[in-house]
Scaffold this active site. Structure first.
Site, PDB file in Angstrom:
ATOM      1  NE  ARG A 213      12.494  19.355  31.368  1.00  0.00           N
ATOM      2  CZ  ARG A 213      12.787  18.667  32.470  1.00  0.00           C
ATOM      3  NH1 ARG A 213      11.863  18.554  33.429  1.00  0.00           N
ATOM      4  NH2 ARG A 213      13.961  18.101  32.620  1.00  0.00           N
ATOM      5  CD  GLU A 242      10.245  25.653  36.131  1.00  0.00           C
ATOM      6  OE1 GLU A 242      11.386  25.319  36.524  1.00  0.00           O
ATOM      7  OE2 GLU A 242       9.336  24.830  35.960  1.00  0.00           O
ATOM      8  CG  HIS A 259      10.883  22.100  38.240  1.00  0.00           C
ATOM      9  ND1 HIS A 259      11.351  22.573  37.046  1.00  0.00           N
ATOM     10  CD2 HIS A 259      11.017  20.742  38.163  1.00  0.00           C
ATOM     11  CE1 HIS A 259      11.762  21.571  36.280  1.00  0.00           C
ATOM     12  NE2 HIS A 259      11.558  20.447  36.949  1.00  0.00           N
TER      13      HIS A 259
END
Length: 384
Positions: A213, A242, A259
């Site tokens: 994360r 993000e 990601h």
């Protein structure tokens, strides 16, 4: 029954189409208004389903009864709010874990090539040994590589044998891989787990890899270390803020990806199938579709090696036959400059190309390549 599914969830028509009316919508566009006439919702991690969204949807008369996320992580969903409204919830633990481990190994070998070191020379520290970190530990051990692991909650449950604290990993490991969930408070909080102080303590030459994360690393402190001393390296797949990530940190990372560590077709379809199974169970229906019904044949299924390669060279060749992480680094650089950071980040994810897992490749070893068997098989390839 009306089922709303993130537009980037593959296999949705085959899985959810027979269960009701299927509606598709980009994940970031799924809000309270979109849930008004929906019975079941299937999302990925970019959709934030917080208490305010859930309460607003119910206040507007939403009849939502089931939410499923086709991801390992669940911190984007307020499960307490769902439970308060009697809405069933399911996630897909382990669905893309193998793909993330593929990403880690591919990234490590790419950095080893760029920086001229051998993977076997490095001690690897794994922070978080759940679905992803545990599989990474297993593969590294099978390859004969040395690694230390840190997972305080697991050590508390299972006993401290075999576990180290984070300070030990920082002091003794050449590579630090983060695979923790985002926990914002409490005794085992992971928010800014790598804070300014810990980043300052990293030894020169350390490689930090984050595929867990983004908020587990203090991005500003990492940027300062990379731009100031410039004596460590970073591989970043997850980011603070993000999709509007820090462009300076993107440029300083040796590998910067949007990601997508877990974005193999196998992992995505595995996640879809797990949520399809959970929804079918919730509806009291049998599961008629198997995961194998969804998976196509891989583009390349066999590779023959005859010798003349070092272990790292052989593994790089095999892994890049299936997936080359540099493609995703280049894609983020290109699209974020063309469209702007946030739109470019999301465009990379929305139009992600076909990618399979290392386990789909069978490697045939000739008489002069037999010594590579343990190394390649340990990395997750099928060797014969």
């Amino acid at each position: 029954m009306r089922i709303l599914v993130d537009a980037n969830v593959p296999g949705a028509e085959a899985c959810f189409g027979p269960l009701g009316e299927l509606v598709r919508l980009p994940g970031r566009e799924i809000d309270a208004a979109a849930l008004r006439n929906v019975d079941a919702l299937v999302i990925r991690s970019i959709t934030r389903l917080d208490a305010a969204t859930i309460d607003a949807a119910k206040a507007q008369g939403a009849r939502l009864r089931f939410v499923g996320t086709c991801t390992i992580g669940t911190d984007h969903v307020d499960q307490a709010a769902l439970a308060r409204h009697g809405i069933a919830f399911a996630s897909a633990p382990g669905c893309n874990a193998e793909a993330v481990v593929d990403y880690v190994l591919g990234s490590l070998l790419t950095l080893a090539e760029c920086q001229d070191w051998r993977l076997a020379e490095r001690r690897i520290g794994i922070v978080g040994v759940g679905n992803v970190g545990g599989r990474l530990r297993t593969r590294l051990a099978a390859m004969g590589l040395e690694c230390l692991v840190c997972d305080p909650p697991r050590a508390q449950r299972e006993g401290s044998d075999g576990f180290s604290d984070l300070e030990t990993l920082i002091g003794e490991c050449d590579v630090l891989c983060l695979h923790t969930p985002l926990v914002r408070e409490g005794p085992h909080a992971t928010l800014h787990l790598l804070d300014a102080q810990r980043i300052a303590e990293l030894a020169p030459g350390t490689l930090v890899l984050n595929a867990g994360r983004g908020d587990c690393i203090d991005g500003a402190a990492l940027r300062q270390r990379l731009s100031g001393q410039g004596d460590i390296s970073a591989v970043l797949d997850v980011w603070e803020g993000e999709p509007g990530i820090d462009p300076a940190l993107r440029d300083l990372a040796s590998l910067a990806t949007p990601h997508i560590a877990g974005h193999s077709l196998d992992g995505k379809l595995r996640g879809t199938h797990q949520i399809y199974t959970a929804l079918s169970r919730d509806l009291g229906l049998p599961t008629r579709l198997a995961l194998t019904d969804l998976l196509p044949d891989p583009p390349v299924s066999r590779l023959a090696l005859q010798g003349g390669l070092t272990p790292d060279e052989a593994l790089r060749l095999c892994l890049r036959t299936v997936y080359d992480v540099r493609r995703d680094h280049d894609s983020l650089q290109r699209e974020s400059r063309r469209l702007g950071m946030a739109k470019g980040f999301d465009a990379c994810r929305a139009h992600y190309p076909l990618r399979r897992e290392f386990s789909t490749l069978n490697v045939e070893l000739g008489p002069h390549a037999k010594a590579l068997a343990q190394w390649l098989q340990g990395a997750g390839l099928n060797v014969d």
